[in-house]
Design a protein around this motif. Structure first.
Motif, PDB file in Angstrom:
ATOM      1  N   GLY A   1       7.769  -2.181   8.635  1.00 34.64           N
ATOM      2  CA  GLY A   1       6.845  -1.426   9.477  1.00 34.64           C
ATOM      3  C   GLY A   1       6.745   0.030   9.069  1.00 34.64           C
ATOM      4  O   GLY A   1       5.687   0.654   9.226  1.00 34.64           O
ATOM      5  N   ARG A   2       7.832   0.577   8.539  1.00 31.89           N
ATOM      6  CA  ARG A   2       7.825   1.980   8.134  1.00 31.89           C
ATOM      7  C   ARG A   2       6.801   2.229   7.027  1.00 31.89           C
ATOM      8  O   ARG A   2       6.226   3.315   6.931  1.00 31.89           O
ATOM      9  CB  ARG A   2       9.228   2.371   7.658  1.00 31.89           C
ATOM     10  CG  ARG A   2       9.412   3.866   7.368  1.00 31.89           C
ATOM     11  CD  ARG A   2      10.870   4.124   6.989  1.00 31.89           C
ATOM     12  NE  ARG A   2      11.118   5.533   6.723  1.00 31.89           N
ATOM     13  CZ  ARG A   2      10.908   6.131   5.558  1.00 31.89           C
ATOM     14  NH1 ARG A   2      10.428   5.425   4.531  1.00 31.89           N
ATOM     15  NH2 ARG A   2      11.178   7.410   5.393  1.00 31.89           N
ATOM     16  N   TYR A   3       6.560   1.214   6.191  1.00 29.81           N
ATOM     17  CA  TYR A   3       5.564   1.380   5.133  1.00 29.81           C
ATOM     18  C   TYR A   3       4.170   1.593   5.721  1.00 29.81           C
ATOM     19  O   TYR A   3       3.405   2.443   5.255  1.00 29.81           O
ATOM     20  CB  TYR A   3       5.558   0.158   4.209  1.00 29.81           C
ATOM     21  CG  TYR A   3       4.385   0.163   3.260  1.00 29.81           C
ATOM     22  CD1 TYR A   3       4.287   1.122   2.254  1.00 29.81           C
ATOM     23  CD2 TYR A   3       3.349  -0.756   3.395  1.00 29.81           C
ATOM     24  CE1 TYR A   3       3.197   1.152   1.396  1.00 29.81           C
ATOM     25  CE2 TYR A   3       2.255  -0.737   2.543  1.00 29.81           C
ATOM     26  CZ  TYR A   3       2.189   0.222   1.550  1.00 29.81           C
ATOM     27  OH  TYR A   3       1.098   0.258   0.711  1.00 29.81           O
ATOM     28  N   PHE A   4       3.836   0.832   6.769  1.00 27.08           N
ATOM     29  CA  PHE A   4       2.520   0.985   7.380  1.00 27.08           C
ATOM     30  C   PHE A   4       2.421   2.314   8.134  1.00 27.08           C
ATOM     31  O   PHE A   4       1.344   2.914   8.203  1.00 27.08           O
ATOM     32  CB  PHE A   4       2.234  -0.202   8.306  1.00 27.08           C
ATOM     33  CG  PHE A   4       2.061  -1.493   7.558  1.00 27.08           C
ATOM     34  CD1 PHE A   4       0.856  -1.799   6.964  1.00 27.08           C
ATOM     35  CD2 PHE A   4       3.118  -2.384   7.434  1.00 27.08           C
ATOM     36  CE1 PHE A   4       0.688  -2.979   6.255  1.00 27.08           C
ATOM     37  CE2 PHE A   4       2.969  -3.564   6.726  1.00 27.08           C
ATOM     38  CZ  PHE A   4       1.750  -3.860   6.131  1.00 27.08           C
ATOM     39  N   ALA A   5       3.548   2.774   8.691  1.00 32.37           N
ATOM     40  CA  ALA A   5       3.553   4.111   9.292  1.00 32.37           C
ATOM     41  C   ALA A   5       3.359   5.172   8.212  1.00 32.37           C
ATOM     42  O   ALA A   5       2.745   6.224   8.451  1.00 32.37           O
ATOM     43  CB  ALA A   5       4.870   4.348  10.039  1.00 32.37           C
ATOM     44  N   MET A   6       3.857   4.892   7.010  1.00 37.62           N
ATOM     45  CA  MET A   6       3.681   5.811   5.887  1.00 37.62           C
ATOM     46  C   MET A   6       2.204   5.892   5.488  1.00 37.62           C
ATOM     47  O   MET A   6       1.710   6.966   5.115  1.00 37.62           O
ATOM     48  CB  MET A   6       4.533   5.355   4.697  1.00 37.62           C
ATOM     49  CG  MET A   6       4.568   6.333   3.539  1.00 37.62           C
ATOM     50  SD  MET A   6       5.892   5.968   2.357  1.00 37.62           S
ATOM     51  CE  MET A   6       5.353   4.383   1.713  1.00 37.62           C
ATOM     52  N   ILE A   7       1.490   4.786   5.585  1.00 34.65           N
ATOM     53  CA  ILE A   7       0.050   4.801   5.321  1.00 34.65           C
ATOM     54  C   ILE A   7      -0.638   5.738   6.305  1.00 34.65           C
ATOM     55  O   ILE A   7      -1.528   6.516   5.940  1.00 34.65           O
ATOM     56  CB  ILE A   7      -0.532   3.378   5.416  1.00 34.65           C
ATOM     57  CG1 ILE A   7       0.022   2.502   4.279  1.00 34.65           C
ATOM     58  CG2 ILE A   7      -2.063   3.412   5.368  1.00 34.65           C
ATOM     59  CD1 ILE A   7      -0.448   1.065   4.337  1.00 34.65           C
TER      60      ILE A   7
ATOM     61  N   HIS B   1       6.070   9.384   9.582  1.00 32.90           N
ATOM     62  CA  HIS B   1       6.536   7.997   9.654  1.00 32.90           C
ATOM     63  C   HIS B   1       8.032   7.918   9.952  1.00 32.90           C
ATOM     64  O   HIS B   1       8.506   6.929  10.510  1.00 32.90           O
ATOM     65  CB  HIS B   1       6.182   7.213   8.382  1.00 32.90           C
ATOM     66  CG  HIS B   1       6.502   7.885   7.097  1.00 32.90           C
ATOM     67  ND1 HIS B   1       5.724   8.874   6.550  1.00 32.90           N
ATOM     68  CD2 HIS B   1       7.525   7.700   6.221  1.00 32.90           C
ATOM     69  CE1 HIS B   1       6.239   9.265   5.399  1.00 32.90           C
ATOM     70  NE2 HIS B   1       7.336   8.575   5.180  1.00 32.90           N
ATOM     71  N   ASP B   2       8.809   8.940   9.580  1.00 30.43           N
ATOM     72  CA  ASP B   2      10.212   8.977   9.984  1.00 30.43           C
ATOM     73  C   ASP B   2      10.325   9.077  11.496  1.00 30.43           C
ATOM     74  O   ASP B   2      11.137   8.385  12.124  1.00 30.43           O
ATOM     75  CB  ASP B   2      10.922  10.178   9.356  1.00 30.43           C
ATOM     76  CG  ASP B   2      11.284   9.957   7.904  1.00 30.43           C
ATOM     77  OD1 ASP B   2      11.650   8.822   7.557  1.00 30.43           O
ATOM     78  OD2 ASP B   2      11.201  10.902   7.110  1.00 30.43           O
TER      79      ASP B   2
ATOM     80  N   VAL C   1      15.642   8.931   9.077  1.00 30.21           N
ATOM     81  CA  VAL C   1      15.779  10.176   8.319  1.00 30.21           C
ATOM     82  C   VAL C   1      16.119   9.804   6.880  1.00 30.21           C
ATOM     83  O   VAL C   1      16.676   8.741   6.622  1.00 30.21           O
ATOM     84  CB  VAL C   1      16.879  11.112   8.888  1.00 30.21           C
ATOM     85  CG1 VAL C   1      16.479  11.699  10.213  1.00 30.21           C
ATOM     86  CG2 VAL C   1      18.211  10.372   9.005  1.00 30.21           C
ATOM     87  N   VAL C   2      15.781  10.678   5.953  1.00 31.77           N
ATOM     88  CA  VAL C   2      16.123  10.479   4.545  1.00 31.77           C
ATOM     89  C   VAL C   2      17.163  11.534   4.196  1.00 31.77           C
ATOM     90  O   VAL C   2      16.932  12.733   4.384  1.00 31.77           O
ATOM     91  CB  VAL C   2      14.895  10.587   3.632  1.00 31.77           C
ATOM     92  CG1 VAL C   2      15.291  10.386   2.169  1.00 31.77           C
ATOM     93  CG2 VAL C   2      13.858   9.545   4.034  1.00 31.77           C
TER      94      VAL C   2
END
Length: 305
Positions: free
Chosen positions: A217-223, A246-247, A253-254
């Motif tokens: 899901g985080r990938y789609f939030a990244m979009i 998206h975080d 967190v990264v």
């Protein structure tokens, strides 16, 4: 009154609960000293033993409270008087053994945490983009070939069929990319190949890892971060924990690969050689593409005259 949250060994979060509820869990031996707890105002999740004095001010022996909890004896009479802030009584040595539940990976919250800055994340993204691009070309070619063979389009495709193949290939590429991120974020390294090369990883805001579906899901939030003029990505340069949009949406967190481990001293604030090389090559490629574009526009303009 502050509301508290706590995380069990399966990394399931519970709450909100009142301080009195935490006290009851503590009394019953259900709140391990290493259990992670959080309330509004805390920068990050903390082990219960470091904040229990805030909830249990009457605890007489804080040193003992930091020791492992033991389950109360099974033959304790019901309704027996007890101090609501006391630790559970030790188990009888004659009681049957209990299996110890181990964490998949220990999370250490005491050390300094180096959050991955904007440029480290850009470098990791460039590496992952190259890998995903190559995979998408292979998958798209395979889909086109399979459909062509299956429907006998050896002599060529009409525009409608070509558009349908292109759409299927794009959807497959989208799912492949989401699975790529979900798979690698759920791995032991908690990072995609790009992040591993740069020396960073993606975790929950409390330092715990996360599973496939959150990464998916985080990938789609990244979009979404990219659709709003990339402002969602640029937020990493200005937010306190260097979080992107998206975080924040996915509670991630990264951080440096050594953050939340027993060796926080191994973290690096600087970019590192790999990141510098990737950024320089990416910059040169970007400049080259701009020059080609301007040259093409100039050629079109000259032809028009």
């Amino acid at each position: 009154m502050a509301q508290w949250y706590y995380s069990d060994y399966e990394r399931n979060r519970h709450g909100p609960v009142a301080a009195s509820d935490l006290a009851a869990l503590h009394t019953g031996g259900q709140l391990d000293p290493a259990t992670l707890v959080w309330r509004e105002g805390m920068a990050q999740w903390q082990p219960w033993h470091t904040v229990m004095a805030e909830v249990l001010p009457e605890t007489a022996h804080p040193a003992a409270a930091r020791a492992s909890f033991a389950t109360a004896s099974a033959d304790t009479p019901a309704g027996a008087a007890s101090d609501p802030y006391a630790l559970a009584e030790p188990r009888s040595p004659y009681a049957p053994p209990m299996a110890t539940v181990e964490r998949a990976a220990d999370v250490y919250l005491d050390g300094h945490v180096v959050h991955a800055g904007f440029w480290k994340r850009v470098a990791a993204y460039l590496i992952d983009s190259v890998i995903i691009g190559l995979l998408s070309v292979v998958v798209g070619g395979a889909i086109g070939g399979v459909i062509g063979v299956a429907f006998g389009f050896g002599g060529g495709l009409d525009s409608g069929t070509a558009l349908a193949i292109q759409l299927i290939a794009q959807l497959a590429s989208l799912l492949l990319t989401a699975c790529y991120y979900g798979w690698f974020y759920a791995s032991a390294n908690q990072a995609t190949p790009g992040k591993m090369a740069i020396g960073i990883k993606a975790v929950r805001s409390d330092g715990e890892g996360f599973g496939f579906w959150r990464g998916f899901g985080r990938y789609f939030a990244m979009i979404l971060s990219g659709l709003i003029l990339c402002i969602g990505f640029l937020m990493a340069a200005f937010t306190a924990r260097k979080q992107t949009l998206h975080d924040m949406i996915c509670d991630t967190v990264v951080v440096d690969q050594w953050a939340f481990t027993a060796h926080p001293d191994r973290q690096r604030e600087e970019l590192g050689t790999v990141a510098w090389v990737v950024l320089v090559l990416g910059g040169l490629l970007f400049v080259g593409m701009l020059l080609l574009m301007f040259a093409a526009l100039a050629a079109v303009g000259a032809a028009g005259h």
